[in-house]
Design a protein around this motif. Structure first.
Motif, PDB file in Angstrom:
ATOM      1  N   VAL A   1       0.838  -1.207   0.000  1.00  0.00           N
ATOM      2  CA  VAL A   1       0.000   0.000   0.000  1.00  0.00           C
ATOM      3  C   VAL A   1       0.870   1.253   0.000  1.00  0.00           C
ATOM      4  O   VAL A   1       0.623   2.217  -0.742  1.00  0.00           O
ATOM      5  N   MET A   2       1.921   1.253   0.845  1.00  0.00           N
ATOM      6  CA  MET A   2       2.804   2.408   0.910  1.00  0.00           C
ATOM      7  C   MET A   2       3.584   2.597  -0.377  1.00  0.00           C
ATOM      8  O   MET A   2       3.883   3.728  -0.779  1.00  0.00           O
ATOM      9  N   THR A   3       3.914   1.500  -1.052  1.00  0.00           N
ATOM     10  CA  THR A   3       4.618   1.600  -2.324  1.00  0.00           C
ATOM     11  C   THR A   3       3.776   2.355  -3.342  1.00  0.00           C
ATOM     12  O   THR A   3       4.262   3.231  -4.063  1.00  0.00           O
ATOM     13  N   VAL A   4       2.503   2.014  -3.406  1.00  0.00           N
ATOM     14  CA  VAL A   4       1.593   2.696  -4.329  1.00  0.00           C
ATOM     15  C   VAL A   4       1.393   4.155  -3.900  1.00  0.00           C
ATOM     16  O   VAL A   4       1.418   5.070  -4.730  1.00  0.00           O
ATOM     17  N   LYS A   5       1.215   4.374  -2.611  1.00  0.00           N
ATOM     18  CA  LYS A   5       0.927   5.715  -2.102  1.00  0.00           C
ATOM     19  C   LYS A   5       2.071   6.682  -2.355  1.00  0.00           C
ATOM     20  O   LYS A   5       1.861   7.833  -2.745  1.00  0.00           O
ATOM     21  N   HIS A   6       3.312   6.242  -2.110  1.00  0.00           N
ATOM     22  CA  HIS A   6       4.461   7.139  -2.192  1.00  0.00           C
ATOM     23  C   HIS A   6       5.160   7.093  -3.557  1.00  0.00           C
ATOM     24  O   HIS A   6       6.033   7.920  -3.804  1.00  0.00           O
ATOM     25  N   GLY A   7       4.818   6.141  -4.399  1.00  0.00           N
ATOM     26  CA  GLY A   7       5.442   6.079  -5.707  1.00  0.00           C
ATOM     27  C   GLY A   7       6.938   5.868  -5.645  1.00  0.00           C
ATOM     28  O   GLY A   7       7.721   6.590  -6.265  1.00  0.00           O
ATOM     29  N   TRP A   8       7.362   4.869  -4.858  1.00  0.00           N
ATOM     30  CA  TRP A   8       8.801   4.650  -4.670  1.00  0.00           C
ATOM     31  C   TRP A   8       9.535   4.275  -5.955  1.00  0.00           C
ATOM     32  O   TRP A   8      10.757   4.303  -6.007  1.00  0.00           O
ATOM     33  N   TRP A   9       8.798   3.875  -6.999  1.00  0.00           N
ATOM     34  CA  TRP A   9       9.434   3.436  -8.225  1.00  0.00           C
ATOM     35  C   TRP A   9       9.905   4.613  -9.090  1.00  0.00           C
ATOM     36  O   TRP A   9      10.552   4.432 -10.103  1.00  0.00           O
ATOM     37  N   THR A  10       9.557   5.857  -8.731  1.00  0.00           N
ATOM     38  CA  THR A  10       9.859   7.002  -9.574  1.00  0.00           C
ATOM     39  C   THR A  10      11.352   7.293  -9.572  1.00  0.00           C
ATOM     40  O   THR A  10      11.906   7.690  -8.551  1.00  0.00           O
ATOM     41  N   PRO A  11      12.060   7.110 -10.693  1.00  0.00           N
ATOM     42  CA  PRO A  11      13.505   7.355 -10.728  1.00  0.00           C
ATOM     43  C   PRO A  11      13.847   8.806 -10.401  1.00  0.00           C
ATOM     44  O   PRO A  11      13.190   9.741 -10.866  1.00  0.00           O
ATOM     45  N   GLY A  12      14.843   8.986  -9.561  1.00  0.00           N
ATOM     46  CA  GLY A  12      15.342  10.317  -9.258  1.00  0.00           C
ATOM     47  C   GLY A  12      14.550  11.088  -8.227  1.00  0.00           C
ATOM     48  O   GLY A  12      14.947  12.191  -7.839  1.00  0.00           O
ATOM     49  N   SER A  13      13.427  10.568  -7.762  1.00  0.00           N
ATOM     50  CA  SER A  13      12.618  11.299  -6.796  1.00  0.00           C
ATOM     51  C   SER A  13      13.129  11.034  -5.387  1.00  0.00           C
ATOM     52  O   SER A  13      13.245   9.899  -4.971  1.00  0.00           O
ATOM     53  N   THR A  14      13.460  12.110  -4.658  1.00  0.00           N
ATOM     54  CA  THR A  14      13.924  11.960  -3.273  1.00  0.00           C
ATOM     55  C   THR A  14      12.844  12.377  -2.289  1.00  0.00           C
ATOM     56  O   THR A  14      12.986  12.170  -1.095  1.00  0.00           O
TER      57      THR A  14
ATOM     58  N   VAL B   1       9.847  11.185  -1.932  1.00  0.00           N
ATOM     59  CA  VAL B   1       8.952  10.128  -1.493  1.00  0.00           C
ATOM     60  C   VAL B   1       9.639   9.123  -0.573  1.00  0.00           C
ATOM     61  O   VAL B   1       9.034   8.149  -0.170  1.00  0.00           O
ATOM     62  N   GLU B   2      10.898   9.327  -0.252  1.00  0.00           N
ATOM     63  CA  GLU B   2      11.589   8.450   0.687  1.00  0.00           C
ATOM     64  C   GLU B   2      10.920   8.571   2.054  1.00  0.00           C
ATOM     65  O   GLU B   2      10.526   9.664   2.486  1.00  0.00           O
ATOM     66  N   LEU B   3      10.756   7.439   2.760  1.00  0.00           N
ATOM     67  CA  LEU B   3      10.164   7.474   4.090  1.00  0.00           C
ATOM     68  C   LEU B   3      11.040   8.280   5.044  1.00  0.00           C
ATOM     69  O   LEU B   3      12.267   8.260   4.940  1.00  0.00           O
ATOM     70  N   PRO B   4      10.424   9.009   6.005  1.00  0.00           N
ATOM     71  CA  PRO B   4      11.200   9.873   6.906  1.00  0.00           C
ATOM     72  C   PRO B   4      12.331   9.146   7.620  1.00  0.00           C
ATOM     73  O   PRO B   4      13.408   9.709   7.826  1.00  0.00           O
ATOM     74  N   ARG B   5      12.103   7.891   8.048  1.00  0.00           N
ATOM     75  CA  ARG B   5      13.160   7.197   8.792  1.00  0.00           C
ATOM     76  C   ARG B   5      14.408   6.977   7.941  1.00  0.00           C
ATOM     77  O   ARG B   5      15.511   6.883   8.465  1.00  0.00           O
ATOM     78  N   TYR B   6      14.232   6.894   6.626  1.00  0.00           N
ATOM     79  CA  TYR B   6      15.394   6.716   5.756  1.00  0.00           C
ATOM     80  C   TYR B   6      15.979   8.047   5.330  1.00  0.00           C
ATOM     81  O   TYR B   6      17.162   8.114   4.963  1.00  0.00           O
ATOM     82  N   LEU B   7      15.185   9.116   5.390  1.00  0.00           N
ATOM     83  CA  LEU B   7      15.761  10.448   5.271  1.00  0.00           C
ATOM     84  C   LEU B   7      16.662  10.718   6.477  1.00  0.00           C
ATOM     85  O   LEU B   7      17.727  11.330   6.357  1.00  0.00           O
ATOM     86  N   TYR B   8      16.218  10.246   7.652  1.00  0.00           N
ATOM     87  CA  TYR B   8      17.019  10.392   8.864  1.00  0.00           C
ATOM     88  C   TYR B   8      18.322   9.605   8.750  1.00  0.00           C
ATOM     89  O   TYR B   8      19.364  10.039   9.251  1.00  0.00           O
TER      90      TYR B   8
ATOM     91  N   THR C   1      14.114   0.849  18.432  1.00  0.00           N
ATOM     92  CA  THR C   1      14.297   1.989  19.336  1.00  0.00           C
ATOM     93  C   THR C   1      15.260   3.035  18.783  1.00  0.00           C
ATOM     94  O   THR C   1      15.097   4.229  19.072  1.00  0.00           O
ATOM     95  N   LYS C   2      16.223   2.611  17.956  1.00  0.00           N
ATOM     96  CA  LYS C   2      17.264   3.551  17.548  1.00  0.00           C
ATOM     97  C   LYS C   2      17.453   3.659  16.039  1.00  0.00           C
ATOM     98  O   LYS C   2      17.520   4.753  15.488  1.00  0.00           O
ATOM     99  N   HIS C   3      17.538   2.520  15.379  1.00  0.00           N
ATOM    100  CA  HIS C   3      18.009   2.542  13.988  1.00  0.00           C
ATOM    101  C   HIS C   3      16.983   3.170  13.050  1.00  0.00           C
ATOM    102  O   HIS C   3      17.217   4.233  12.467  1.00  0.00           O
ATOM    103  N   THR C   4      15.849   2.517  12.868  1.00  0.00           N
ATOM    104  CA  THR C   4      14.824   3.048  11.960  1.00  0.00           C
ATOM    105  C   THR C   4      13.465   3.171  12.649  1.00  0.00           C
ATOM    106  O   THR C   4      12.451   3.347  11.976  1.00  0.00           O
TER     107      THR C   4
END
Length: 311
Positions: A101-114, A116-123, A269-272
């Motif tokens: 569901v999140m894959t469809v919602k955020h469009g993670w497949w879009t090349p070059g788009s930063t 739509v990355e989930l906040p924990r991975y932006l962190y 608790t710490k990583h993601t």
């Protein structure tokens, strides 16, 4: 070298699974399944888009793979073997369906788009900068394959140790561990549902209702408790592994069993988990600092006054 050392415990436990005659069969099949799954679902799209978020698709379906491998490679489908396989299928399918569901919602497949990355991975990118890691492409692949290695090693230990013990009788310990897992699974779902209802109700600020009144991350806590239940479920089967393999391999499997709990605790608790979530919550919600001061971060406990502080 820091990243190589962080992978070493997982690699050693993975090798132990492959060397133990009782776990070698399912461990090889699981290794192949995780490599194929993480390559197609995470590593390749992660390389094309520079998004780590694909790991949230691969790792839960990797748990499903562990459950299926456990069922299809077992010499005998005993009650404990079927039970532990079903726990992996339930945990993996629940999170895996959410990830789609999140894959469809955020469009993670879009090349070059930063964006739509989930906040924990932006962190995570903030961590890379602090630690001096300059290659984004390598860092993305490291995060993805570290989880893939965990799926192929420590996270599979409870299932494969139980399945290898085909002479294990049912006991009060078995049923208690299974009840603990089921209760934790239900409570994690309840916590998620309470948060969804809070958001759907249009309420602003921080959710402090239901289980969220006693822990800032009750969903993470009960997810961790499910893994503790699996560790407890597998403990009575460890003596059988000692009789069938070398002391070194047995010691690594034992460490791997407890490392599964520790890995999930650190991750949640710490990583993601809690730490990156709270970093952004403090910036989005003015009342979150008070929530931090009055509510335990992870382990549920009574509401505190601001002077007492929190966990």
């Amino acid at each position: 070298m820091r990243r190589v050392w962080s992978m070493l415990p997982f690699a050693l436990v993975g090798v132990a699974l492959l060397l133990d005659p009782g776990t070698a069969g399912p461990a090889w099949w699981n290794l192949v399944a995780q490599v194929v799954l993480f390559t197609l679902a995470a590593a390749v799209p992660g390389h094309l888009t520079r998004h780590v978020s694909y790991v949230d698709v691969a790792w839960p379906w990797g748990l499903v793979a562990i459950g299926l491998v456990t069922l299809f490679t077992a010499d005998e489908l005993t009650v404990p073997t079927v039970a532990v396989a079903l726990t992996y299928l339930a945990m993996g399918a629940r999170m895996g369906l959410w990830s789609l569901v999140m894959t469809v919602k955020h469009g993670w497949w879009t090349p070059g788009s930063t964006k739509v990355e989930l906040p924990r991975y932006l962190y995570q990118r903030r961590r890379w900068e602090r630690q001096g890691f300059r290659s984004e492409a390598w860092s993305v692949q490291y995060e993805i394959w570290l989880q893939g290695l965990a799926n192929a090693s420590v996270l599979a230990v409870p299932a494969f140790v139980v399945a290898a013990d085909d002479q294990r009788p049912l006991s009060v310990w078995f049923w208690a561990a299974l009840v603990l897992w089921a209760a934790s699974y239900v409570l994690e779902s309840v916590a998620d549902r309470q948060k969804q209802r809070f958001a759907a109700g249009g309420k602003r600020g921080t959710c402090d209702r239901g289980l969220w009144r006693y822990s800032r991350h009750p969903n993470y806590f009960f997810q961790w408790m499910q893994w503790n239940a699996l560790v407890l479920l597998a403990l009575p089967s460890l003596p059988a592994r000692f009789d069938d393999t070398t002391p070194l391999v047995w010691a690594l499997l034992t460490l791997g069993l407890f490392f599964a709990s520790w890995t999930l605790y650190v991750t949640l608790t710490k990583h993601t988990g809690a730490r990156p979530a709270e970093y952004y919550s403090l910036r989005k919600r003015p009342d979150y600092a008070l929530y931090q001061a009055t509510t335990n971060m992870f382990f549920p406990g009574p509401v505190k006054t601001p002077r007492q502080g929190a966990e």
